[in-house]
Design an enzyme around this catalytic site. Structure first.
Site, PDB file in Angstrom:
ATOM      1  N   LYS A 223      -5.185  40.404 -34.443  1.00  0.00           N
ATOM      2  CA  LYS A 223      -5.260  38.941 -34.294  1.00  0.00           C
ATOM      3  C   LYS A 223      -5.299  38.502 -32.837  1.00  0.00           C
ATOM      4  O   LYS A 223      -4.932  39.246 -31.929  1.00  0.00           O
ATOM      5  CB  LYS A 223      -4.087  38.288 -35.036  1.00  0.00           C
ATOM      6  CG  LYS A 223      -4.311  38.366 -36.556  1.00  0.00           C
ATOM      7  CD  LYS A 223      -3.639  37.276 -37.316  1.00  0.00           C
ATOM      8  CE  LYS A 223      -4.147  37.324 -38.769  1.00  0.00           C
ATOM      9  NZ  LYS A 223      -3.319  36.593 -39.681  1.00  0.00           N
ATOM     10  N   ARG A 257      -0.652  43.907 -43.849  1.00  0.00           N
ATOM     11  CA  ARG A 257      -2.104  43.744 -44.073  1.00  0.00           C
ATOM     12  C   ARG A 257      -2.841  44.159 -42.801  1.00  0.00           C
ATOM     13  O   ARG A 257      -2.665  43.529 -41.756  1.00  0.00           O
ATOM     14  CB  ARG A 257      -2.378  42.270 -44.425  1.00  0.00           C
ATOM     15  CG  ARG A 257      -3.805  41.951 -44.731  1.00  0.00           C
ATOM     16  CD  ARG A 257      -3.949  40.467 -45.074  1.00  0.00           C
ATOM     17  NE  ARG A 257      -5.329  40.156 -45.427  1.00  0.00           N
ATOM     18  CZ  ARG A 257      -6.287  39.868 -44.554  1.00  0.00           C
ATOM     19  NH1 ARG A 257      -6.013  39.846 -43.249  1.00  0.00           N
ATOM     20  NH2 ARG A 257      -7.513  39.596 -44.966  1.00  0.00           N
TER      21      ARG A 257
HETATM   22  C1  9MG Z   1      -6.863  36.413 -45.382  1.00  0.00           C
HETATM   23  N1  9MG Z   1      -5.915  36.530 -44.306  1.00  0.00           N
HETATM   24  C2  9MG Z   1      -6.196  36.545 -42.979  1.00  0.00           C
HETATM   25  N2  9MG Z   1      -5.058  36.641 -42.273  1.00  0.00           N
HETATM   26  C3  9MG Z   1      -4.050  36.688 -43.175  1.00  0.00           C
HETATM   27  C4  9MG Z   1      -2.653  36.783 -43.085  1.00  0.00           C
HETATM   28  O1  9MG Z   1      -2.032  36.812 -41.916  1.00  0.00           O
HETATM   29  N3  9MG Z   1      -1.940  36.812 -44.208  1.00  0.00           N
HETATM   30  C5  9MG Z   1      -2.550  36.747 -45.418  1.00  0.00           C
HETATM   31  N4  9MG Z   1      -1.766  36.777 -46.521  1.00  0.00           N
HETATM   32  N5  9MG Z   1      -3.879  36.652 -45.574  1.00  0.00           N
HETATM   33  C6  9MG Z   1      -4.594  36.622 -44.464  1.00  0.00           C
END
Ligand code: 9MG
Length: 278
Positions: A223, A257
């Site tokens: 990010k 994620r």
């Molecule tokens: C789809 N998406 C992109 N960034 C995300 C994040 O930080 N959390 C979740 N749950 N989905 C995300």
């Protein structure tokens, strides 16, 4: 604390942090440049992530990056459902669908999706009523504003109190339509309507969200909060991403994620070894 989550018939073990691999099926995906749009490419990428240790594959057909364009419902279904079907046919893995549209949710749930990952926390029309018909896990993410404008001037009276209040309200809204608390996962939404400082405050004290008694998901991989701090392009953010993954897991995040599954799984194994040795 909950050790498993029921994912539309599949059981996900969350006694240890699980890795959710990101599978973007958008032409403008920021990290894969749209190369994985064909079903075969998407399948191959999913297979590699499973081999590398992902227990969840998160399929997204609409970019949520700041400034991203909206995608028509029909187009999102066309992108996501064939890939979901193919993955369910070939692999025994929990599939999560990153969507905010009720019709996409319904189609996905009818084709075996185990998690609905909604960056809008089921606030769009018919979403609550749709998911209430399934015993699916739901990730409620916090976002201030909308992807088009969320980074313009984020403001909070109190960052943690405001986000906790938002979760309490969304949990109540879910319970009102019959969704059980055990189906829910919360996510502070790193990068979604937060300044760089606010993102790092959240990462520093993410464990404060544990008071809600729900499993937490952390999405930090590649990010801008990493890129902007380190002055690194998106393909140079692995070290930063791994550090944030470990910090989140240490504070109780049960689902991480990520784009870089293999490296994150390795990092989490080292963390687990140290935690077990204490
Ligand atoms: C789809 N998406 C992109 N960034 C995300 C994040 O930080 N959390 C979740 N749950 N989905 C995300």
């Amino acid at each position: 604390m909950q050790l498993t989550i029921n994912c539309n018939g599949q059981v996900l073990d969350i006694s240890k942090p699980q890795v959710m691999g990101i599978l973007n099926v958008t032409p403008d995906s920021f990290s894969d440049g749209g190369h994985f749009n064909s079903i075969n490419n998407a399948l191959a990428q999913a297979e590699q992530m499973i081999i590398d240790g992902a227990t969840i594959i998160d399929i997204g057909g609409e970019s949520t990056r700041p400034g991203a364009k909206d995608v028509a419902e029909h187009d999102e279904i066309e992108r996501v459902i064939p890939v979901l079907k193919a993955i369910k046919q070939h692999f025994d893995v929990v599939v999560s669908i990153d969507t905010s549209k009720a019709k996409v949710m319904r189609e996905a749930l009818e084709h075996g999706a185990g998690i609905i990952n909604d960056v809008r926390a089921l606030q769009n029309e018919n979403c609550l009523a749709t998911v209430a018909q399934f015993e699916v896990a739901i990730c409620l993410m916090h976002m201030q504003g909308l992807p088009r404008s969320m980074q313009n001037s984020p403001h909070y009276n109190n960052l943690f109190d405001d986000i906790i209040l938002f979760f309490e309200q969304r949990i109540l809204a879910c319970q009102k339509v019959g969704i059980k608390k055990e189906q829910l996962i919360i996510d502070p939404g790193f990068g979604f309507g937060k300044t760089l400082e606010q993102n790092y405050q959240l990462l520093t004290d993410m464990n404060k969200f544990m008071q809600l008694g729900l499993p937490m998901l952390a999405g930090l991989s590649r990010k801008s909060m990493i890129g902007n701090l380190l002055n690194r392009d998106v393909d140079e953010r692995l070290a930063g991403s791994l550090t944030t993954a470990i910090l989140a897991a240490q504070q109780g995040a049960k689902i991480i994620r990520v784009h870089d599954v293999k490296e994150t799984v390795d990092a989490l194994k080292v963390l687990d070894k140290v935690s077990l040795s204490r």
